[in-house]
Enzyme design. Structure first.
Site, PDB file in Angstrom:
ATOM      1  N   ARG A 108      34.018 -56.000 -22.376  1.00 22.47           N
ATOM      2  CA  ARG A 108      33.419 -54.681 -22.142  1.00 22.47           C
ATOM      3  C   ARG A 108      33.354 -54.335 -20.657  1.00 22.47           C
ATOM      4  NH1 ARG A 108      30.558 -53.021 -26.704  1.00 22.47           N
ATOM      5  NH2 ARG A 108      29.449 -51.513 -25.430  1.00 22.47           N
TER       6      ARG A 108
ATOM      7  N   TRP B 144      31.114 -52.943 -15.951  1.00 18.42           N
ATOM      8  CA  TRP B 144      32.323 -52.162 -15.736  1.00 18.42           C
ATOM      9  C   TRP B 144      31.849 -50.980 -14.903  1.00 18.42           C
ATOM     10  CZ3 TRP B 144      34.230 -47.221 -17.043  1.00 18.42           C
ATOM     11  CH2 TRP B 144      35.622 -47.070 -17.019  1.00 18.42           C
TER      12      TRP B 144
ATOM     13  N   CYS C 239      30.398 -52.157 -20.038  1.00 19.80           N
ATOM     14  CA  CYS C 239      29.259 -53.015 -19.746  1.00 19.80           C
ATOM     15  C   CYS C 239      28.752 -53.661 -21.044  1.00 19.80           C
ATOM     16  CB  CYS C 239      28.080 -52.283 -19.108  1.00 19.80           C
ATOM     17  SG  CYS C 239      28.505 -51.415 -17.610  1.00 19.80           S
TER      18      CYS C 239
ATOM     19  N   HIS D 207      66.300 -34.789 -22.277  1.00 20.07           N
ATOM     20  CA  HIS D 207      65.719 -33.547 -21.746  1.00 20.07           C
ATOM     21  C   HIS D 207      64.943 -33.801 -20.459  1.00 20.07           C
ATOM     22  CE1 HIS D 207      67.025 -31.358 -25.253  1.00 20.07           C
ATOM     23  NE2 HIS D 207      66.511 -32.312 -26.023  1.00 20.07           N
TER      24      HIS D 207
ATOM     25  N   ASN E  51      23.403 -50.270 -20.289  1.00 19.22           N
ATOM     26  CA  ASN E  51      24.777 -49.871 -20.605  1.00 19.22           C
ATOM     27  C   ASN E  51      24.737 -48.392 -20.957  1.00 19.22           C
ATOM     28  OD1 ASN E  51      27.429 -49.666 -21.548  1.00 19.22           O
ATOM     29  ND2 ASN E  51      26.828 -50.291 -23.612  1.00 19.22           N
ATOM     30  N   GLY E  52      25.592 -47.598 -20.304  1.00 20.38           N
ATOM     31  CA  GLY E  52      25.597 -46.154 -20.544  1.00 20.38           C
ATOM     32  C   GLY E  52      25.585 -45.415 -19.219  1.00 20.38           C
TER      33      GLY E  52
ATOM     34  N   GLU F 267      52.997 -47.062 -28.998  1.00 15.72           N
ATOM     35  CA  GLU F 267      52.096 -48.211 -29.008  1.00 15.72           C
ATOM     36  C   GLU F 267      52.728 -49.396 -28.264  1.00 15.72           C
ATOM     37  OE1 GLU F 267      49.142 -48.742 -29.371  1.00 15.72           O
ATOM     38  OE2 GLU F 267      48.927 -50.860 -29.809  1.00 15.72           O
TER      39      GLU F 267
ATOM     40  N   LYS G 237      37.093 -52.785 -23.207  1.00 18.27           N
ATOM     41  CA  LYS G 237      37.513 -52.595 -24.596  1.00 18.27           C
ATOM     42  C   LYS G 237      36.792 -51.434 -25.273  1.00 18.27           C
ATOM     43  CE  LYS G 237      38.833 -55.110 -28.635  1.00 18.27           C
ATOM     44  NZ  LYS G 237      40.253 -54.813 -28.420  1.00 18.27           N
TER      45      LYS G 237
ATOM     46  N   LYS H 121      50.951 -51.087 -25.007  1.00 19.59           N
ATOM     47  CA  LYS H 121      50.645 -52.518 -24.929  1.00 19.59           C
ATOM     48  C   LYS H 121      51.287 -53.116 -23.687  1.00 19.59           C
ATOM     49  CE  LYS H 121      48.288 -52.721 -27.063  1.00 19.59           C
ATOM     50  NZ  LYS H 121      47.338 -52.125 -27.935  1.00 19.59           N
TER      51      LYS H 121
ATOM     52  N   GLU I  71      49.534 -51.857 -20.387  1.00 23.04           N
ATOM     53  CA  GLU I  71      48.149 -52.264 -20.153  1.00 23.04           C
ATOM     54  C   GLU I  71      48.022 -53.734 -19.783  1.00 23.04           C
ATOM     55  OE1 GLU I  71      46.533 -52.018 -24.653  1.00 23.04           O
ATOM     56  OE2 GLU I  71      44.917 -51.997 -23.207  1.00 23.04           O
TER      57      GLU I  71
HETATM   58  C1  F6R Z   1      44.626 -50.321 -26.207  1.00 21.00           C
HETATM   59  C2  F6R Z   1      43.260 -50.077 -26.617  1.00 21.00           C
HETATM   60  C3  F6R Z   1      42.681 -48.723 -26.389  1.00 21.00           C
HETATM   61  C4  F6R Z   1      41.792 -48.336 -27.581  1.00 21.00           C
HETATM   62  C5  F6R Z   1      41.041 -47.031 -27.277  1.00 21.00           C
HETATM   63  C6  F6R Z   1      40.222 -46.566 -28.462  1.00 21.00           C
HETATM   64  O1  F6R Z   1      45.019 -51.617 -26.489  1.00 21.00           O
HETATM   65  O2  F6R Z   1      42.608 -50.936 -27.093  1.00 21.00           O
HETATM   66  O3  F6R Z   1      43.660 -47.762 -26.167  1.00 21.00           O
HETATM   67  O4  F6R Z   1      42.586 -48.200 -28.701  1.00 21.00           O
HETATM   68  O5  F6R Z   1      40.198 -47.205 -26.174  1.00 21.00           O
HETATM   69  O6  F6R Z   1      39.283 -47.528 -28.828  1.00 21.00           O
HETATM   70  P1  F6R Z   1      38.609 -47.517 -30.261  1.00 21.00           P
HETATM   71  O7  F6R Z   1      39.661 -47.791 -31.261  1.00 21.00           O
HETATM   72  O8  F6R Z   1      37.567 -48.581 -30.194  1.00 21.00           O
HETATM   73  O9  F6R Z   1      38.031 -46.147 -30.449  1.00 21.00           O
END
Ligand code: F6R
Length: 579
Positions: free
Chosen positions: A27, A71, A2, A475, A97-98, A452, A574, A456, A459
């Site tokens: 967000r 969100w 949010c 395995h 937010n929270g 990673e 995010k 990517k 997601e």
């Molecule tokens: C993936 C992504 C998430 C963040 C995770 C941690 O692309 O962005 O996996 O890496 O939510 O977020 P931060 O780094 O803000 O603690």
């Protein structure tokens, strides 16, 4: 999780708030709403994204207002659950937010006192609590209401025709920018940059009285000074700048971002504490955890210092290693799981470090030392440049602790990343787009690079993808291999090259197409792979970065071919400020 924006000043509030919310959509983006105070509260709120809503709030008048992009946590995304929420009289509006953890008991009490609730949200209790305590003084009512709240909140509250916002923060970010005759409050700095550079980062327990002439902050009802910070972030870098998506723009910023982050000096105090460490514990989530894993391989190789890397939400399940410094890696600086792990490490007397991208974020107030990544604002939900910047800062630590062994090569990485950006991802993306499932494999430091790459890919394309150590596929996961499960194998000319080549042959023998990413001019790799992607010619350490960039481009291209919403993938946000 949010995003909220509030504005008081000389401009009409609604357009400023709407533009601000668009910048915070990363967000959360399942519904939105805006309320202004003029001759009473005016409000619109809707399911869906604010960026798709046209000029929906143009009819709202008033020079003070609040807005929210959601969100969903409590209650499905719909018009009623969207914020702002109002009290029974419609005279008080709030955005939140929270999570209000004790909302059920508060709601029961308020209903027994005659309040009527409309939504399924936890947040609506705040509007009714403020109503309960409001006797003509909004600030006092918010003081009393917040005393009753358990959980986390960044709150903005407006009332009737008052040209004023009351803001409150506990464990959710809230920044207030003070401009010339205008003040703008927000979950992060990006909506503020256009109007103000002077930012006040509220602290836990702060309540701020926000008026166009400025703000007064209180803590435990007493006035407190919060010295403003001048933020230098480039406003233009929060814009798309001619690219189709923020993600692509952010991928292309990486040559500069890596260089800046790697060449920033580590302060003396931090260096002293790092040098004392006999082992290091890293806590992080998602992409940041992968950066921490890369760090582990490099620290152990170049500095012979053992590193434990924990997913932050799992940290409390293990016995902490003493004699260890803790490094929390977090782009946003607000990830609740990471903050919780860091706080518990402080109780265990760890010396704590934060590596973050966001000045003034919560993590910067908890850690003993803060090292900043220089990625600038990252808007796309998928982390790209912030990951590279984290890797750069972590490599800087390795470099400093190993007497700059790798420094020269990494300072020369700029043209190599530029070259990696020229790679044509289309042929490999064509293979990936029709896959049922994808595997990303590597050995050693390329295992976290593979993790990673897989994260990517899944997601933003919604294709199931898994990262694996290449030696582990046999395995169990081998049973999944077939013509529809392409494997992306990272096979550079390091010590593991011969076994990695054997692993690729085993994969090929099970019918899976292989996209091989390897060192330049590797004709053997080229021969056994369906597609061979050569990395720019360089030393091993730089290939970690260029391979990561190529995997980002592959995920991006595949998502575009599939017509996905690259910058705002479904179900994600995010900044994850819930546990
Ligand atoms: C993936 C992504 C998430 C963040 C995770 C941690 O692309 O962005 O996996 O890496 O939510 O977020 P931060 O780094 O803000 O603690």
């Amino acid at each position: 999780m949010c995003g909220i924006v509030g504005y008081v000043g000389r401009r009409r509030a609604a357009p400023v708030i709407i533009e601000g919310l668009k910048k915070l959509e990363y967000r959360g983006y399942d519904s939105f709403g805006v309320a202004t105070s003029c001759s009473g509260i005016e409000m619109i709120k809707r399911q869906g994204r604010i960026s798709d809503s046209g000029d929906c709030a143009s009819e709202l008048s008033g020079f003070a207002g609040i807005g929210h992009t959601r969100w969903a946590t409590h209650g499905v995304p719909n018009d009623v659950n969207a914020h702002p929420h109002t009290d029974c009289t419609g005279n008080i509006a709030i955005v939140h937010n929270g999570i209000i953890e004790n909302y059920i008991e508060l709601k029961r009490l308020l209903i027994s006192e005659g309040h009527i609730f409309l939504s399924e949200t936890d947040s609506e209790v705040v509007a009714h609590l403020v109503e309960k305590y409001y006797k003509g003084d909004l600030l006092k009512a918010v003081f009393l209401a917040t005393e009753k709240l358990e959980g986390s909140y960044a709150l903005l509250v407006i009332c009737g025709s008052e040209k004023r916002i009351i803001a409150a923060r506990k464990m959710s970010p809230l920044v207030i920018g003070v401009g010339d005759g205008e003040v703008i409050a927000s979950s992060d700095m990006t909506p503020i940059l256009e109007y103000a550079r002077k930012m006040i980062f509220l602290e836990d327990g702060d309540v701020a009285d926000v008026m166009e002439s400025g703000i007064q902050v209180y803590n435990e009802k007493n006035p407190v000074e919060r010295s403003p910070k001048i933020v230098e972030w480039d406003f233009e870098s929060a814009k798309k700048g001619g690219f189709d998506h923020y993600m692509l723009k952010e991928i292309f910023e990486q040559p500069d971002v890596f260089y800046k982050s790697f060449s920033s000096e580590i302060d003396e105090g931090s260096m002293l504490d790092l040098k004392k460490a006999s082992c290091v514990t890293v806590v992080a989530c998602g992409t940041s955890w992968h950066a921490g894993m890369i760090f582990r391989y490099l620290m152990e190789k170049y500095c012979k210092i053992p590193v434990r890397v924990e997913i932050a939400s799992e940290f409390s399940n293990f016995t902490p290693l003493h004699d260890s410094v803790m490094v929390a890696v977090t782009q946003s600086g607000e990830t609740a799981d990471t903050l919780a792990a860091l706080k518990s490490a402080k109780k265990e007397n760890f010396t704590t470090f934060a590596i973050t991208n966001v000045p003034g974020s919560s993590v910067t107030r908890i850690a003993d030392h803060v090292l900043y990544t220089c990625a600038g604002p990252e808007i796309s939900v998928a982390a790209t440049k912030s990951f590279t910047a984290q890797v750069a800062v972590l490599m800087k630590i390795v470099s400093c602790l190993s007497e700059n062994f790798i420094e020269k090569e990494l300072l020369g990485i700029h043209p190599l990343i530029e070259e990696a950006l020229l790679f044509d991802a289309q042929p490999a993306a064509e293979i990936c787009r029709s896959a049922n499932s994808l595997f990303f494999v590597g050995r050693g430091v390329y295992y976290p690079v593979s993790l990673e790459g897989a994260l990517k890919m899944k997601e933003i394309t919604y294709i199931h993808a898994e990262g694996y150590p290449a030696g582990e596929l046999k395995h169990g996961p081998f049973s999944l291999l077939c013509g529809e499960t392409p494997v992306i194998a990272i096979c550079t000319g390091d010590d593991s090259y011969p076994v990695m080549m054997s692993n690729i042959k085993e994969i090929k023998a099970r019918g899976a197409p292989v996209i091989g990413i390897g060192s330049a001019g590797d004709i053997d790799l080229e021969e056994i792979c369906d597609i061979y992607i050569p990395l720019p010619k360089s030393s091993g350490i730089c290939e970690i970065v260029t391979a990561s960039v190529i995997l980002q481009e592959l995920a991006y291209k595949t998502a575009v071919l599939l017509g996905r919403d690259v910058d705002k993938p479904r179900n994600l946000a995010k900044s994850v400020t819930v546990i």
